[in-house]
Design a protein around this motif. Structure first.
Motif, PDB file in Angstrom:
ATOM      1  N   THR A 151       0.844  -1.200   0.000  1.00 17.20           N
ATOM      2  CA  THR A 151       0.000   0.000   0.000  1.00 17.20           C
ATOM      3  C   THR A 151       0.873   1.242   0.000  1.00 17.20           C
ATOM      4  N   VAL A 152       0.551   2.169  -0.890  1.00 18.46           N
ATOM      5  CA  VAL A 152       1.326   3.387  -1.094  1.00 18.46           C
ATOM      6  C   VAL A 152       0.501   4.613  -0.708  1.00 18.46           C
ATOM      7  N   ILE A 153       1.141   5.572  -0.044  1.00 16.82           N
ATOM      8  CA  ILE A 153       0.531   6.885   0.210  1.00 16.82           C
ATOM      9  C   ILE A 153       0.952   7.794  -0.936  1.00 16.82           C
ATOM     10  N   ASP A 154      -0.032   8.390  -1.649  1.00 17.86           N
ATOM     11  CA  ASP A 154       0.328   9.181  -2.826  1.00 17.86           C
ATOM     12  C   ASP A 154      -0.501  10.454  -2.941  1.00 17.86           C
ATOM     13  N   SER A 155       0.196  11.589  -3.039  1.00 15.85           N
ATOM     14  CA  SER A 155      -0.485  12.878  -3.192  1.00 15.85           C
ATOM     15  C   SER A 155      -0.952  13.115  -4.615  1.00 15.85           C
ATOM     16  N   GLY A 156      -0.427  12.339  -5.560  1.00 17.74           N
ATOM     17  CA  GLY A 156      -0.761  12.540  -6.962  1.00 17.74           C
ATOM     18  C   GLY A 156      -1.910  11.692  -7.443  1.00 17.74           C
ATOM     19  N   THR A 157      -2.564  10.948  -6.548  1.00 18.04           N
ATOM     20  CA  THR A 157      -3.718  10.125  -6.891  1.00 18.04           C
ATOM     21  C   THR A 157      -4.934  10.679  -6.169  1.00 18.04           C
ATOM     22  N   THR A 158      -6.055  10.776  -6.859  1.00 14.78           N
ATOM     23  CA  THR A 158      -7.243  11.363  -6.243  1.00 14.78           C
ATOM     24  C   THR A 158      -8.000  10.354  -5.394  1.00 14.78           C
ATOM     25  N   LEU A 159      -8.462   9.279  -6.016  1.00 18.36           N
ATOM     26  CA  LEU A 159      -9.230   8.281  -5.280  1.00 18.36           C
ATOM     27  C   LEU A 159      -8.310   7.325  -4.537  1.00 18.36           C
ATOM     28  N   THR A 160      -8.934   6.436  -3.762  1.00 16.16           N
ATOM     29  CA  THR A 160      -8.202   5.375  -3.084  1.00 16.16           C
ATOM     30  C   THR A 160      -8.452   4.072  -3.819  1.00 16.16           C
ATOM     31  N   PHE A 161      -7.408   3.241  -3.937  1.00 16.16           N
ATOM     32  CA  PHE A 161      -7.497   1.954  -4.619  1.00 16.16           C
ATOM     33  C   PHE A 161      -7.095   0.855  -3.646  1.00 16.16           C
ATOM     34  N   LEU A 162      -7.943  -0.159  -3.534  1.00 18.09           N
ATOM     35  CA  LEU A 162      -7.668  -1.276  -2.647  1.00 18.09           C
ATOM     36  C   LEU A 162      -7.554  -2.560  -3.445  1.00 18.09           C
ATOM     37  N   ALA A 163      -6.672  -3.459  -2.973  1.00 18.63           N
ATOM     38  CA  ALA A 163      -6.538  -4.764  -3.614  1.00 18.63           C
ATOM     39  C   ALA A 163      -7.914  -5.410  -3.721  1.00 18.63           C
ATOM     40  N   GLU A 164      -8.179  -6.044  -4.840  1.00 21.71           N
ATOM     41  CA  GLU A 164      -9.523  -6.553  -5.154  1.00 21.71           C
ATOM     42  C   GLU A 164     -10.175  -7.345  -4.020  1.00 21.71           C
ATOM     43  N   PRO A 165      -9.506  -8.311  -3.386  1.00 22.79           N
ATOM     44  CA  PRO A 165     -10.183  -9.058  -2.312  1.00 22.79           C
ATOM     45  C   PRO A 165     -10.624  -8.157  -1.156  1.00 22.79           C
ATOM     46  N   ALA A 166      -9.792  -7.177  -0.809  1.00 26.42           N
ATOM     47  CA  ALA A 166     -10.159  -6.246   0.261  1.00 26.42           C
ATOM     48  C   ALA A 166     -11.290  -5.334  -0.189  1.00 26.42           C
ATOM     49  N   ARG A 224     -13.714  -5.882  -2.292  1.00 22.17           N
ATOM     50  CA  ARG A 224     -15.012  -6.565  -2.303  1.00 22.17           C
ATOM     51  C   ARG A 224     -15.605  -6.635  -0.903  1.00 22.17           C
ATOM     52  N   GLN A 225     -14.760  -6.889   0.091  1.00 19.90           N
ATOM     53  CA  GLN A 225     -15.228  -6.925   1.480  1.00 19.90           C
ATOM     54  C   GLN A 225     -15.698  -5.542   1.941  1.00 19.90           C
ATOM     55  N   VAL A 226     -14.932  -4.506   1.588  1.00 17.78           N
ATOM     56  CA  VAL A 226     -15.300  -3.138   1.965  1.00 17.78           C
ATOM     57  C   VAL A 226     -16.612  -2.739   1.291  1.00 17.78           C
ATOM     58  N   LEU A 227     -16.719  -3.029  -0.005  1.00 21.91           N
ATOM     59  CA  LEU A 227     -17.935  -2.680  -0.746  1.00 21.91           C
ATOM     60  C   LEU A 227     -19.160  -3.359  -0.148  1.00 21.91           C
ATOM     61  N   ALA A 228     -19.054  -4.644   0.156  1.00 16.45           N
ATOM     62  CA  ALA A 228     -20.193  -5.373   0.727  1.00 16.45           C
ATOM     63  C   ALA A 228     -20.597  -4.783   2.075  1.00 16.45           C
ATOM     64  N   ALA A 229     -19.594  -4.415   2.894  1.00 18.29           N
ATOM     65  CA  ALA A 229     -19.897  -3.837   4.209  1.00 18.29           C
ATOM     66  C   ALA A 229     -20.575  -2.482   4.070  1.00 18.29           C
ATOM     67  N   PHE A 230     -20.109  -1.664   3.126  1.00 19.45           N
ATOM     68  CA  PHE A 230     -20.740  -0.364   2.904  1.00 19.45           C
ATOM     69  C   PHE A 230     -22.186  -0.536   2.415  1.00 19.45           C
TER      70      PHE A 230
END
Length: 451
Positions: A323-338, A340-346
């Motif tokens: 996982t990288v902290i980046d000022s040049g990226t707008t959104l957040t990107f998570l590894a696909e398995p994680a 899917r879990q976050v999306l389902a919980a939301f």
């Protein structure tokens, strides 16, 4: 920078040089403090974000003035811009501030004093011939070994005395900047009205720039990129030799009007003592040495820990993942398995909010909050290595894509070929301190409003 899909809140940082900051015990200048200017335009979705992630996945060869951060939702970019005064006399240039890369480069023009409006748009590029202090590095110079070179570009004992150092920086989407790796004077202004000059700033003078990452909509208004990464040629590394191996910034909430001011600071004692600042170790990836990696132990939604295998967050033997902290990226990107879990919980947490008749292109979760005076949106928390918890408010991961429509500003990424990214939207409202001396990242919800 990073992203794979939709719309973006593109934030711009303008690091204008301002105040002088000193330690409490000495009058010695120890850091540079730059005002940051943030703009947050909404672009047509998928395109801008995909360019973001391609930019981050690029090939990278691996006292005190301050700089303010103000919000100004109007531009059409998606990055943070730094105001840099380059050359003698100084020329004002806006560069994208990018913790995900090392190279400082600007668009260059070969125009001389007889340039016509037909051949050069004023302010569109750095005019090397108009500066008395501009000088390309020779291909034998040691700094030339720190940048990637064009194919068939050779420097040997038969090279002419004045053979310049040629560089070519390529990105995963095919975008390229190439030209001469050079040195130049940069002028820093202090609030006291004095000027400080830093000589021999190494940068790329780009005569050829092509591709969406460096010339498309996400690059609107920029003259180049200011790399703030961990390599020796980055802006933070070059200034770190003089001001200390540390820098910090704070990105203010893009929705606030009038836009608040914040700062990018380079050097020691970057802020007075901040209460409740937490730290997590900065990790390293030998195959991607430019990036600031952090370790995620677990993720929770509204306090409930998700059953994500810890291996999802690890870096494999090929250098993928992490996982990288980046000022040049707008959104957040998570590894696909994680993801899917976050999306389902939301989705479980927002099921009582009205759904949309039509899906919003590029987003997996959007809700209609019209008629809801205080919509209750889920909160995402990251437990990091060192047992610190990074818990941004919901507005850092939900964005308004249309009137009264809030969408989850997180996207999936294939960890087998990439890595997770904490983007600049998720970082809003936090003081982030990159302490390279101790190899740690500090963060706090307190400290952004400090003068």
């Amino acid at each position: 920078m990073a992203s794979l899909s939709p719309l973006s809140l593109l934030l711009l940082l303008i690091f204008a040089f301002a105040d002088q900051c000193t330690s409490q015990n000495t009058t010695t200048t120890e850091c540079l403090k730059l005002p940051l200017l943030h703009r947050s335009p909404f672009l047509s979705p998928a395109e801008a974000l995909s360019r973001d992630y391609h930019r981050l996945s690029a090939f990278h060869n691996r006292a005190v003035p301050k700089y303010p951060v103000v919000s100004g939702a109007s531009s059409g970019s998606g990055q943070y811009f730094v105001s840099l005064r380059l050359g003698t006399p100084p020329q004002n240039l806006l560069l994208i501030a990018d913790t995900g890369s090392d190279l400082i480069w600007v668009k260059c023009s070969a125009c001389n004093t007889k340039c016509s409006a037909a051949t050069h748009v004023p302010g569109s590029a750095f005019l090397a011939r108009h500066s008395s202090t501009f000088s390309p590095h020779h291909c034998f110079d040691s700094p030339c070994r720190l940048v990637p070179h064009p194919p068939r570009s050779r420097c040997n004992h038969t090279s002419r005395l004045h053979t310049p150092c040629r560089y070519q920086y390529s990105y995963s989407d095919g975008s390229v900047t190439s030209g001469f790796f050079s040195k130049e004077t940069t002028t820093l202004n202090t609030s006291a009205g004095r000027e400080a000059r830093l000589k021999s700033l190494a940068f790329g003078c780009g005569f050829r720039v092509s591709g969406p990452s460096v010339s498309g909509a996400s690059f609107n208004g920029a003259h180049g990129v200011m790399g703030l990464g961990r390599g020796p040629i980055s802006f933070s590394s070059q200034l770190g030799r003089r001001f200390g191996n540390k820098f910090s910034y704070c990105l203010m909430d893009y929705t606030i009007s009038p836009p608040p001011t914040s700062f990018l600071t380079i050097g020691h004692n970057v802020f007075p003592r901040v209460s409740r600042i937490r730290f997590t170790p900065l990790q390293t990836n030998p195959l991607s040495p430019s990036f600031y990696y952090i370790g995620i132990q677990s993720v929770s939604v509204n306090g409930a820990k998700l059953p994500i295998n810890p291996s999802v967050w690890s870096v494999d033997e090929r250098g993928n993942g992490g996982t990288v902290i980046d000022s040049g990226t707008t959104l957040t990107f998570l590894a696909e398995p994680a993801y899917r879990q976050v999306l389902a919980a939301f989705k479980r947490q927002v099921r009582r909010l009205p759904s949309l008749p039509e899906p919003t292109p590029g987003f997996d979760l959007c809700v209609n909050v019209s008629g809801v005076s205080r919509p209750s949106l889920p909160r995402l928390s990251f437990r990091l290595v060192g047992n610190s918890v990074f818990s941004p408010p919901p507005r850092n991961h939900f964005i308004e894509t249309a009137d009264q429509v809030m969408c989850l500003a997180i996207q999936p990424v294939n960890s087998e070929i990439g890595f997770s990214v904490i983007g600049n939207l998720m970082q809003q409202g936090f003081l982030l301190e990159f302490d390279r001396e101790r190899s740690r990242l500090g963060f706090s919800r307190h400290g952004c409003a400090l003068p």
